[in-house]
Design a protein around this motif. Structure first.
Motif, mmCIF file in Angstrom:
data_model
loop_
_atom_site.group_PDB
_atom_site.id
_atom_site.type_symbol
_atom_site.label_atom_id
_atom_site.label_comp_id
_atom_site.label_asym_id
_atom_site.label_seq_id
_atom_site.Cartn_x
_atom_site.Cartn_y
_atom_site.Cartn_z
ATOM 1 N N VAL A 126 0.831 -1.212 0.000
ATOM 2 C CA VAL A 126 0.000 0.000 0.000
ATOM 3 C C VAL A 126 0.865 1.262 0.000
ATOM 4 N N GLY A 127 2.170 1.082 -0.174
ATOM 5 C CA GLY A 127 3.086 2.207 -0.285
ATOM 6 C C GLY A 127 3.473 2.861 1.017
ATOM 7 N N ALA A 128 3.415 2.118 2.124
ATOM 8 C CA ALA A 128 3.787 2.677 3.416
ATOM 9 C C ALA A 128 5.275 3.021 3.449
ATOM 10 N N HIS A 129 5.595 4.131 4.080
ATOM 11 C CA HIS A 129 6.989 4.554 4.216
ATOM 12 C C HIS A 129 7.731 3.556 5.116
ATOM 13 N N PRO A 130 9.016 3.281 4.840
ATOM 14 C CA PRO A 130 9.771 2.336 5.665
ATOM 15 C C PRO A 130 9.708 2.638 7.155
ATOM 16 N N LEU A 131 9.795 3.923 7.538
ATOM 17 C CA LEU A 131 9.718 4.285 8.947
ATOM 18 C C LEU A 131 8.351 3.936 9.530
ATOM 19 N N THR A 132 7.313 4.117 8.725
ATOM 20 C CA THR A 132 5.964 3.758 9.162
ATOM 21 C C THR A 132 5.849 2.248 9.366
ATOM 22 N N ILE A 133 6.439 1.490 8.462
ATOM 23 C CA ILE A 133 6.400 0.024 8.587
ATOM 24 C C ILE A 133 7.102 -0.420 9.858
ATOM 25 N N ILE A 134 8.227 0.218 10.159
ATOM 26 C CA ILE A 134 8.989 -0.139 11.353
ATOM 27 C C ILE A 134 8.218 0.195 12.624
ATOM 28 N N THR A 135 7.699 1.419 12.695
ATOM 29 C CA THR A 135 7.076 1.903 13.934
ATOM 30 C C THR A 135 5.634 1.454 14.129
ATOM 31 N N GLN A 136 4.926 1.145 13.025
ATOM 32 C CA GLN A 136 3.511 0.814 13.149
ATOM 33 C C GLN A 136 3.178 -0.640 12.811
ATOM 34 N N VAL A 137 4.143 -1.347 12.254
ATOM 35 C CA VAL A 137 3.888 -2.756 11.929
ATOM 36 C C VAL A 137 4.864 -3.674 12.652
ATOM 37 N N ILE A 138 6.140 -3.520 12.360
ATOM 38 C CA ILE A 138 7.132 -4.471 12.877
ATOM 39 C C ILE A 138 7.233 -4.422 14.402
ATOM 40 N N VAL A 139 7.487 -3.235 14.957
ATOM 41 C CA VAL A 139 7.673 -3.127 16.415
ATOM 42 C C VAL A 139 6.398 -3.474 17.190
ATOM 43 N N PRO A 140 5.225 -2.920 16.831
ATOM 44 C CA PRO A 140 4.011 -3.289 17.579
ATOM 45 C C PRO A 140 3.692 -4.786 17.532
ATOM 46 N N GLU A 141 3.895 -5.406 16.370
ATOM 47 C CA GLU A 141 3.588 -6.830 16.253
ATOM 48 C C GLU A 141 4.526 -7.686 17.103
ATOM 49 N N ALA A 142 5.748 -7.203 17.292
ATOM 50 C CA ALA A 142 6.740 -7.979 18.043
ATOM 51 C C ALA A 142 6.792 -7.592 19.515
ATOM 52 N N LEU A 143 5.882 -6.728 19.964
ATOM 53 C CA LEU A 143 5.967 -6.149 21.300
ATOM 54 C C LEU A 143 6.047 -7.171 22.435
ATOM 55 N N PRO A 144 5.187 -8.201 22.481
ATOM 56 C CA PRO A 144 5.306 -9.172 23.580
ATOM 57 C C PRO A 144 6.677 -9.854 23.621
ATOM 58 N N ALA A 145 7.178 -10.256 22.445
ATOM 59 C CA ALA A 145 8.494 -10.891 22.389
ATOM 60 C C ALA A 145 9.583 -9.904 22.781
ATOM 61 N N LEU A 146 9.417 -8.639 22.401
ATOM 62 C CA LEU A 146 10.389 -7.612 22.770
ATOM 63 C C LEU A 146 10.436 -7.427 24.284
ATOM 64 N N VAL A 147 9.270 -7.394 24.916
ATOM 65 C CA VAL A 147 9.212 -7.218 26.371
ATOM 66 C C VAL A 147 9.909 -8.376 27.075
ATOM 67 N N ARG A 148 9.640 -9.598 26.621
ATOM 68 C CA ARG A 148 10.286 -10.764 27.235
ATOM 69 C C ARG A 148 11.801 -10.742 27.008
ATOM 70 N N GLY A 149 12.192 -10.338 25.814
ATOM 71 C CA GLY A 149 13.621 -10.274 25.506
ATOM 72 C C GLY A 149 14.334 -9.209 26.316
ATOM 73 N N VAL A 150 13.721 -8.044 26.447
ATOM 74 C CA VAL A 150 14.315 -6.968 27.238
ATOM 75 C C VAL A 150 14.415 -7.383 28.703
ATOM 76 N N THR A 151 13.425 -8.127 29.181
ATOM 77 C CA THR A 151 13.469 -8.629 30.555
ATOM 78 C C THR A 151 14.694 -9.503 30.775
ATOM 79 N N ILE A 152 14.950 -10.395 29.841
ATOM 80 C CA ILE A 152 16.132 -11.260 29.931
ATOM 81 C C ILE A 152 17.404 -10.417 29.955
ATOM 82 N N ALA A 153 17.448 -9.393 29.106
ATOM 83 C CA ALA A 153 18.637 -8.546 29.016
ATOM 84 C C ALA A 153 18.862 -7.770 30.316
ATOM 85 N N VAL A 154 17.795 -7.239 30.910
ATOM 86 C CA VAL A 154 17.932 -6.475 32.147
ATOM 87 C C VAL A 154 18.399 -7.390 33.282
ATOM 88 N N ILE A 155 17.907 -8.611 33.295
ATOM 89 C CA ILE A 155 18.375 -9.574 34.297
ATOM 90 C C ILE A 155 19.861 -9.862 34.102
#
Length: 222
Positions: A126-155
């Motif tokens: 649909v012609g989404a800008h790369p930054l839009t894809i990153i901030t509105q598709v990739i990161v939000p979709e991966a959010l639960p996995a990101l939270v778990r991963g960041v938890t491991i890193a902080v530990i």
């Protein structure tokens, strides 16, 4: 003796929390930049730059291959340059941040790769800008996995502070070595161990709770 132990443990706990908090913030910023860049610059990515991808990947692998205690020593001049000293919790934040960032970068990269390629392709179509894809598709979709991963890193950063304590960083690790081991204070040694275990448990519980909350909200909205 008990009052002395409480005072020592309280001071060590505050220094450890100080190091963990700030190191986690800086490591998360650096790690997010590394992880997102690795995903979007790979061949077939949102912004494919394979040569840059290889350079960053090689640099990350190189830093991660260095034992943390050696990395701290190597970064002492940088810490002295930035904060004016190579001793204490503030100086340790420099080493902790740089040491944890590559590890966190790989965790974030792995989490982002869990996003379904079809959703990214749909955004591209649909012609989404790369930054839009990153901030509105990739990161939000991966959010639960990101939270778990960041938890491991902080530990892991919490564990690193104990190692940093061996070379004058302060905190519970330094306390365990200087008082618990060298002065044969078993009460202090056990106290530091229990406090570190408590910190790790709280971090893990918090990460699991946040990630679970995100998952539950998605199930309800779906």
């Amino acid at each position: 003796m008990k009052e002395d132990m409480v005072e020592l443990l309280w001071g060590g706990l505050l220094q450890t929390l100080y190091m963990v908090a700030w190191s986690s913030v800086f490591a998360l910023i650096l790690g997010a930049l590394l992880g997102i860049t690795l995903v979007v610059t790979e061949k077939g990515g949102v912004l494919p730059v394979p040569r840059l991808n290889r350079v960053i990947s090689t640099a990350i692998n190189g830093i991660r291959s260095i034992p943390f205690i050696i990395l701290i020593v190597l970064l002492l001049p940088l810490a002295r340059l930035i904060v004016g000293t190579s001793l204490g919790p503030t100086a340790a934040i420099v080493s902790l941040s740089i040491g944890a960032a590559p590890f966190l970068g790989r965790i974030i990269e792995s989490a982002l790769r869990e996003v379904e390629p079809g959703k990214i392709e749909a955004a591209k179509s649909v012609g989404a800008h790369p930054l839009t894809i990153i901030t509105q598709v990739i990161v939000p979709e991966a959010l639960p996995a990101l939270v778990r991963g960041v938890t491991i890193a902080v530990i892991s950063i919490t564990e690193f502070t104990a190692v940093a304590g061996a070379i004058g960083a302060g905190g519970l690790g330094s306390l365990a070595i200087r008082f618990g081991y060298q002065r044969f204070r078993t009460d202090v040694l056990l106290g530091t161990v229990l406090l570190i275990i408590l910190i790790v448990q709280v971090l893990q519980w918090s990460g699991d709770y946040i990630a679970g909350s995100i998952d539950r909200k998605r199930c309800k909205s779906g």
